[in-house]
Design a protein around this motif. Structure first.
Motif, short mmCIF file in Angstrom:
data_model
loop_
_atom_site.label_atom_id
_atom_site.label_comp_id
_atom_site.label_asym_id
_atom_site.label_seq_id
_atom_site.Cartn_x
_atom_site.Cartn_y
_atom_site.Cartn_z
N SER A 144 0.86 -1.19 0.00
CA SER A 144 0.00 0.00 0.00
C SER A 144 0.89 1.24 0.00
O SER A 144 2.07 1.16 0.35
CB SER A 144 -0.92 -0.01 1.21
OG SER A 144 -0.16 -0.10 2.38
N ASN A 183 1.65 5.30 1.11
CA ASN A 183 1.36 6.42 1.99
C ASN A 183 1.80 7.64 1.20
O ASN A 183 2.99 7.97 1.15
CB ASN A 183 2.17 6.24 3.29
CG ASN A 183 1.90 7.34 4.28
OD1 ASN A 183 1.62 8.47 3.91
ND2 ASN A 183 2.02 7.01 5.56
N SER A 233 1.34 10.89 1.49
CA SER A 233 1.90 12.05 2.18
C SER A 233 3.38 11.86 2.54
O SER A 233 4.12 12.81 2.67
CB SER A 233 1.08 12.37 3.42
OG SER A 233 1.04 11.24 4.26
N HIS A 234 3.80 10.62 2.72
CA HIS A 234 5.20 10.38 3.10
C HIS A 234 6.00 9.69 1.99
O HIS A 234 7.10 9.21 2.25
CB HIS A 234 5.27 9.57 4.39
CG HIS A 234 4.90 10.38 5.59
ND1 HIS A 234 3.60 10.77 5.84
CD2 HIS A 234 5.66 10.90 6.58
CE1 HIS A 234 3.58 11.48 6.95
NE2 HIS A 234 4.81 11.58 7.41
N THR A 238 8.84 -1.17 5.13
CA THR A 238 8.50 0.13 4.54
C THR A 238 9.63 0.62 3.64
O THR A 238 10.79 0.55 4.02
CB THR A 238 8.24 1.17 5.64
OG1 THR A 238 7.22 0.66 6.50
CG2 THR A 238 7.78 2.50 5.08
#
Ligand code: NAG
Length: 272
Positions: free
Chosen positions: A148, A150, A152-153, A190
Motif C-alpha cells: 500500500s 502512503n 503524504s510520506h 516500509t
C-alpha cells in the motif's frame, strides 16, 4: 576456631553454593520459547533438572495443552520413571528419555495439532512437583502479501498476514533497491521512495524458510533514456517504411506509365 566449627562453616558454604538447598528441585526447558516448528520435521525439547543432594526424582511427565481456547484439554505425552533412561510415550509419534539430569521429549513428525503449551513436571520422592513450560507453534508459510502507499510520506508499506519470521525485500523494475530509489526501514516492511519522479514498478518479496510470495505497486511509467531510444528507433523505422512505400509507388507508377505509352505507340503504329 576449632575443627568442628571449621567443618560447620564448610558445610554451610557448600549448602549456600548449591543452586538449591538439600530439599529443592528446579527444572527449566533449554529451548527458548516460543519455538516455531516446520510441519513434518521433528520437535525435540530438553529440560534440565537441578536437585538437592537429598532429593530423589520419582517421576518426570511431559504434558501439552492448547495455548488458547476454551477446551482445557491437557494431554499426557510421556512419563519417565526417576530411575532408568527410557520414557513411556503415549503415542508412537512420541518418545523421550532421561540422561544426566536432562529430560528429552521427541515428537518424531510434528503436525499442526502438536502446537500448544508444553509442560515438564518433575515429582520428587515426597510428591512435591516442579513444572516448567514452553510454547510451541507451527512454522507458517508467507500469506497474503500486499503493498500500500502512503502518499503524504512518499512511502510504500508491505504487509503480510501470518507467516513466521517474514523477511522483506524490495525491487524497483526487478532490480534491488539502491540509494537512488529510496531507503528501506529497519524491519524491511516500509520503503521510503526518494527518487524524483516517483515512477515505475515496485515489488515487495516476502520470504521465510517455507518459500516466498510477492506483491507489486505500479506508479506512473518512468520516462527513462532507454525508453526515449526505443521510441526514436520505432519512429525511424516507421519513417523508413513510409519513404520506401512512397518510392515503390512512384516506381510502379512510372513503370505503368511507360508500358502504357509503349502500348499506345504500338497500337497507333498498327492502325496507321
Ligand atoms: C503515513 O506515514 C506516516 C509516518 O509513518 C504516518 O504518521 C501517517 O499516519 C501515514 N499516513 C497514512 C494515510 O497511513
Amino acid at each position: 576456631m576449632d575443627l568442628r566449627c571449621l567443618l560447620c562453616c564448610r558445610v554451610a558454604l557448600l549448602l549456600l553454593s548449591m543452586p538449591c538447598g538439600l530439599y529443592c528441585m528446579s527444572v527449566h526447558i533449554l529451548n527458548e520459547g516460543p519455538m516455531y516448528v516446520i510441519p513434518g520435521s521433528p520437535l525435540i525439547l530438553e529440560a534440565r533438572i537441578e536437585q538437592g543432594p537429598l532429593e530423589e526424582i520419582s517421576v518426570v511427565t511431559w504434558e501439552r495443552e492448547p495455548e488458547s481456547g476454551v477446551a482445557p484439554g491437557r494431554e499426557t505425552l510421556a512419563t519417565c520413571p526417576g530411575k532408568g533412561s527410557e520414557c513411556a510415550g503415549t503415542s508412537p509419534n512420541v518418545s523421550g528419555n532421561m540422561q544426566h539430569q536432562v529430560a528429552t521429549l521427541r515428537i518424531h513428525r510434528y503436525k499442526s495439532p502438536d502446537s500448544g503449551v508444553y509442560a515438564v513436571t518433575v515429582t520428587d520422592h515426597r510428591g512435591v512437583k516442579t513444572t516448567a513450560h514452553c510454547i510451541i507453534r507451527m512454522y507458517e508459510a508467507v500469506h497474503h502479501v500486499s503493498v500500500s502507499i502512503n502518499i503524504s510520506h512518499s512511502s510504500l508499506i508491505c504487509g503480510e498476514s501470518w507467516g513466521t519470521d517474514p523477511h522483506f525485500n524490495w525491487l524497483h523494475e526487478k532490480i534491488a533497491i539502491t540509494q537512488s530509489v529510496g531507503t528501506v526501514s529497519k524491519d524491511g516492511s516500509t520503503l521510503v521512495v526518494t527518487m524524483k519522479p516517483f515512477c515505475g514498478h515496485f515489488t515487495c518479496v516476502v520470504s521465510n524458510k517455507l518459500g516466498y510470495s510477492s506483491a507489486s505497486f505500479t506508479a506512473a511509467p518512468c520516462e527513462t533514456e532507454g525508453r526515449g531510444t526505443t521510441v526514436a528507433v520505432v519512429c525511424l523505422v516507421l519513417l523508413l517504411m513510409l519513404v520506401g512505400g512512397v518510392l515503390a509507388f512512384l516506381l510502379w507508377r512510372r513503370h505503368r506509365h511507360n508500358s502504357r505509352g509503349q502500348w499506345l505507340h504500338e497500337h497507333l503504329d498498327d492502325t496507321i
